[in-house]
Design a protein around this motif. Structure first.
Motif, PDB file in Angstrom:
ATOM      1  N   SER A 110     -13.133  73.752  57.066  1.00  0.00           N
ATOM      2  CA  SER A 110     -14.411  74.442  56.790  1.00  0.00           C
ATOM      3  C   SER A 110     -14.245  75.648  55.873  1.00  0.00           C
ATOM      4  O   SER A 110     -14.823  76.714  56.100  1.00  0.00           O
ATOM      5  CB  SER A 110     -15.071  74.871  58.110  1.00  0.00           C
ATOM      6  OG  SER A 110     -15.315  73.748  58.929  1.00  0.00           O
ATOM      7  N   GLU A 113     -15.875  74.361  51.143  1.00  0.00           N
ATOM      8  CA  GLU A 113     -17.294  74.356  50.780  1.00  0.00           C
ATOM      9  C   GLU A 113     -17.829  75.767  50.523  1.00  0.00           C
ATOM     10  O   GLU A 113     -18.962  75.933  50.070  1.00  0.00           O
ATOM     11  CB  GLU A 113     -18.134  73.671  51.866  1.00  0.00           C
ATOM     12  CG  GLU A 113     -18.324  74.466  53.136  1.00  0.00           C
ATOM     13  CD  GLU A 113     -17.232  74.240  54.162  1.00  0.00           C
ATOM     14  OE1 GLU A 113     -17.489  74.452  55.361  1.00  0.00           O
ATOM     15  OE2 GLU A 113     -16.116  73.846  53.740  1.00  0.00           O
ATOM     16  N   HIS A 114     -17.013  76.777  50.791  1.00  0.00           N
ATOM     17  CA  HIS A 114     -17.438  78.166  50.568  1.00  0.00           C
ATOM     18  C   HIS A 114     -16.822  78.765  49.301  1.00  0.00           C
ATOM     19  O   HIS A 114     -16.967  79.967  49.053  1.00  0.00           O
ATOM     20  CB  HIS A 114     -17.053  79.021  51.774  1.00  0.00           C
ATOM     21  CG  HIS A 114     -17.742  78.602  53.038  1.00  0.00           C
ATOM     22  ND1 HIS A 114     -19.106  78.661  53.192  1.00  0.00           N
ATOM     23  CD2 HIS A 114     -17.252  78.105  54.203  1.00  0.00           C
ATOM     24  CE1 HIS A 114     -19.438  78.220  54.396  1.00  0.00           C
ATOM     25  NE2 HIS A 114     -18.338  77.877  55.025  1.00  0.00           N
ATOM     26  N   VAL A 148     -23.869  70.427  60.985  1.00  0.00           N
ATOM     27  CA  VAL A 148     -23.812  71.550  60.049  1.00  0.00           C
ATOM     28  C   VAL A 148     -24.065  71.164  58.595  1.00  0.00           C
ATOM     29  O   VAL A 148     -23.827  71.956  57.698  1.00  0.00           O
ATOM     30  CB  VAL A 148     -22.457  72.282  60.163  1.00  0.00           C
ATOM     31  CG1 VAL A 148     -22.364  73.015  61.469  1.00  0.00           C
ATOM     32  CG2 VAL A 148     -21.291  71.311  60.001  1.00  0.00           C
ATOM     33  N   HIS A 151     -25.783  73.625  56.405  1.00  0.00           N
ATOM     34  CA  HIS A 151     -25.654  74.903  57.091  1.00  0.00           C
ATOM     35  C   HIS A 151     -27.028  75.498  57.425  1.00  0.00           C
ATOM     36  O   HIS A 151     -27.878  74.809  57.958  1.00  0.00           O
ATOM     37  CB  HIS A 151     -24.807  75.871  56.258  1.00  0.00           C
ATOM     38  CG  HIS A 151     -23.346  75.565  56.301  1.00  0.00           C
ATOM     39  ND1 HIS A 151     -22.815  74.371  55.874  1.00  0.00           N
ATOM     40  CD2 HIS A 151     -22.290  76.301  56.743  1.00  0.00           C
ATOM     41  CE1 HIS A 151     -21.493  74.388  56.033  1.00  0.00           C
ATOM     42  NE2 HIS A 151     -21.152  75.546  56.566  1.00  0.00           N
ATOM     43  N   GLN A 152     -27.234  76.783  57.118  1.00  0.00           N
ATOM     44  CA  GLN A 152     -28.480  77.440  57.511  1.00  0.00           C
ATOM     45  C   GLN A 152     -29.687  76.956  56.704  1.00  0.00           C
ATOM     46  O   GLN A 152     -30.823  77.278  57.039  1.00  0.00           O
ATOM     47  CB  GLN A 152     -28.356  78.966  57.393  1.00  0.00           C
ATOM     48  CG  GLN A 152     -28.263  79.497  55.970  1.00  0.00           C
ATOM     49  CD  GLN A 152     -26.853  79.669  55.516  1.00  0.00           C
ATOM     50  OE1 GLN A 152     -26.033  78.770  55.652  1.00  0.00           O
ATOM     51  NE2 GLN A 152     -26.556  80.859  54.980  1.00  0.00           N
ATOM     52  N   LYS A 154     -30.527  73.784  56.329  1.00  0.00           N
ATOM     53  CA  LYS A 154     -31.025  72.540  56.880  1.00  0.00           C
ATOM     54  C   LYS A 154     -32.392  72.763  57.538  1.00  0.00           C
ATOM     55  O   LYS A 154     -32.566  73.769  58.239  1.00  0.00           O
ATOM     56  CB  LYS A 154     -30.022  72.027  57.923  1.00  0.00           C
ATOM     57  CG  LYS A 154     -30.310  70.638  58.440  1.00  0.00           C
ATOM     58  CD  LYS A 154     -29.189  70.192  59.369  1.00  0.00           C
ATOM     59  CE  LYS A 154     -29.455  68.789  59.846  1.00  0.00           C
ATOM     60  NZ  LYS A 154     -28.329  68.270  60.664  1.00  0.00           N
ATOM     61  N   HIS A 157     -32.183  71.626  52.596  1.00  0.00           N
ATOM     62  CA  HIS A 157     -31.120  71.490  51.600  1.00  0.00           C
ATOM     63  C   HIS A 157     -31.279  70.257  50.714  1.00  0.00           C
ATOM     64  O   HIS A 157     -30.626  70.155  49.680  1.00  0.00           O
ATOM     65  CB  HIS A 157     -29.744  71.496  52.268  1.00  0.00           C
ATOM     66  CG  HIS A 157     -29.512  70.417  53.264  1.00  0.00           C
ATOM     67  ND1 HIS A 157     -30.336  70.204  54.329  1.00  0.00           N
ATOM     68  CD2 HIS A 157     -28.530  69.488  53.362  1.00  0.00           C
ATOM     69  CE1 HIS A 157     -29.885  69.200  55.058  1.00  0.00           C
ATOM     70  NE2 HIS A 157     -28.795  68.741  54.485  1.00  0.00           N
ATOM     71  N   TYR A 179     -27.331  80.276  46.934  1.00  0.00           N
ATOM     72  CA  TYR A 179     -26.238  79.676  47.683  1.00  0.00           C
ATOM     73  C   TYR A 179     -24.951  80.494  47.575  1.00  0.00           C
ATOM     74  O   TYR A 179     -24.202  80.637  48.540  1.00  0.00           O
ATOM     75  CB  TYR A 179     -25.946  78.264  47.172  1.00  0.00           C
ATOM     76  CG  TYR A 179     -26.929  77.195  47.593  1.00  0.00           C
ATOM     77  CD1 TYR A 179     -27.911  77.429  48.553  1.00  0.00           C
ATOM     78  CD2 TYR A 179     -26.880  75.924  47.020  1.00  0.00           C
ATOM     79  CE1 TYR A 179     -28.805  76.446  48.930  1.00  0.00           C
ATOM     80  CE2 TYR A 179     -27.755  74.924  47.395  1.00  0.00           C
ATOM     81  CZ  TYR A 179     -28.722  75.181  48.353  1.00  0.00           C
ATOM     82  OH  TYR A 179     -29.593  74.186  48.716  1.00  0.00           O
ATOM     83  N   LEU A 188     -21.935  79.141  49.727  1.00  0.00           N
ATOM     84  CA  LEU A 188     -21.952  77.762  50.213  1.00  0.00           C
ATOM     85  C   LEU A 188     -22.280  76.880  49.019  1.00  0.00           C
ATOM     86  O   LEU A 188     -23.213  77.165  48.273  1.00  0.00           O
ATOM     87  CB  LEU A 188     -23.010  77.592  51.305  1.00  0.00           C
ATOM     88  CG  LEU A 188     -23.201  76.177  51.848  1.00  0.00           C
ATOM     89  CD1 LEU A 188     -21.974  75.729  52.624  1.00  0.00           C
ATOM     90  CD2 LEU A 188     -24.442  76.111  52.735  1.00  0.00           C
ATOM     91  N   HIS A 233     -18.303  65.540  59.498  1.00  0.00           N
ATOM     92  CA  HIS A 233     -17.125  66.289  59.026  1.00  0.00           C
ATOM     93  C   HIS A 233     -16.119  65.289  58.491  1.00  0.00           C
ATOM     94  O   HIS A 233     -15.651  64.422  59.228  1.00  0.00           O
ATOM     95  CB  HIS A 233     -16.493  67.090  60.170  1.00  0.00           C
ATOM     96  CG  HIS A 233     -16.318  68.539  59.887  1.00  0.00           C
ATOM     97  ND1 HIS A 233     -15.251  69.055  59.197  1.00  0.00           N
ATOM     98  CD2 HIS A 233     -17.088  69.606  60.198  1.00  0.00           C
ATOM     99  CE1 HIS A 233     -15.367  70.369  59.114  1.00  0.00           C
ATOM    100  NE2 HIS A 233     -16.485  70.728  59.713  1.00  0.00           N
TER     101      HIS A 233
END
Length: 246
Positions: A110, A113-114, A148, A151-152, A154, A157, A179, A188, A233
């Motif tokens: 994880s 993706e950042h 997820v 992420h936030q 959803k 997105h 983003y 993200l 995932h």
């Protein structure tokens, strides 16, 4: 199935405290190591590096089960001082503070993706791995329908960044600009399974397996966009070739 049900319970309360978040991570790490063992990868005699250790939930399990271990991240969580789990400050967008060919195994969960450009992360992973060593790389596909994905943002997105940000701010009362800054000092990015597969190969790795974390059905092997929609995932096992230099 039992593992996944337990994960859902832990995930539901993960934001109550750092301890709750680590409890979820420990559960995932235990399941992940079991999956790795089923694929012939055992860490008991391996030098292991974790990239993006965060709060240290994965780190605690990796430290316990590895031959030697060091966690790393751009910031140091107090967990590492309290427990004595080895830790090193490291920024994956810059050269890592480790000698070439120092590790047998890299655990990276994880994180990719950042990062706007994962090129340095992958090249530095290649450099610090010993020949024949393995990179374990896992992340939630951005367009996943599960857990997820997004992420936030959803479920917005799927509407594109501009609308997703605007609607998220409206519904959640947040003040996200885009983003790339949605987590403050990091962002993200809408990564897809095949996109990361290409990046891993371009860095020189040989991909030995692609599978869905903690799932009896490997949705990561579905055709086209279906794999991204159905996979919560995705996990990559990527090997540094035995004849590859630092």
């Amino acid at each position: 199935m039992k593992n996944m049900l337990q994960l859902l319970k832990l995930a539901a309360r993960r934001f109550r405290s750092s301890d709750d978040y680590r409890a979820m991570q420990r559960h995932i790490a235990e399941a992940t190591l079991a999956e790795l063992e089923s694929r012939g990868i055992r860490l008991r005699d391996s030098a292991v590096l974790e990239l993006g250790a965060g709060r240290g939930g994965y780190s605690a399990v990796l430290y316990r089960d590895s031959g030697s271990f060091v966690a790393s991240d751009i910031e140091r969580d107090p967990f590492f001082d309290a427990t004595g789990v080895p830790f090193k400050i490291a920024d994956v967008t810059r050269p890592l503070p480790f000698e070439s060919e120092s590790f047998d195994f890299i655990y990276c969960s994880s994180l990719i993706e950042h990062i706007a450009d994962p090129t340095t992360l992958l090249r530095e992973s290649m450099r610090v791995l010993r020949r024949g060593g393995t990179l374990f790389l896992t992340f939630p596909p951005f367009y996943s329908l599960a857990l997820v994905g997004g992420h936030q943002f959803k479920p917005f997105h799927f509407l594109g960044e501009r609308l997703a940000v605007r609607l998220t701010n409206l519904v959640r009362g947040s003040q996200i600009a885009d983003y790339s800054t949605c987590f403050g000092s990091f962002g993200l990015y809408p990564l897809r399974i095949d996109q990361v597969r290409r990046s891993v190969r371009q860095a020189g790795f040989e991909i030995s397996d692609v599978y869905t974390r903690m799932s009896p059905v490997n949705t990561a092997r579905l055709p086209g966009v279906l794999k991204d929609l159905a996979t919560w995932h995705v996990c990559y096992l990527a090997r540094k070739p035995a004849d590859q230099g630092p």
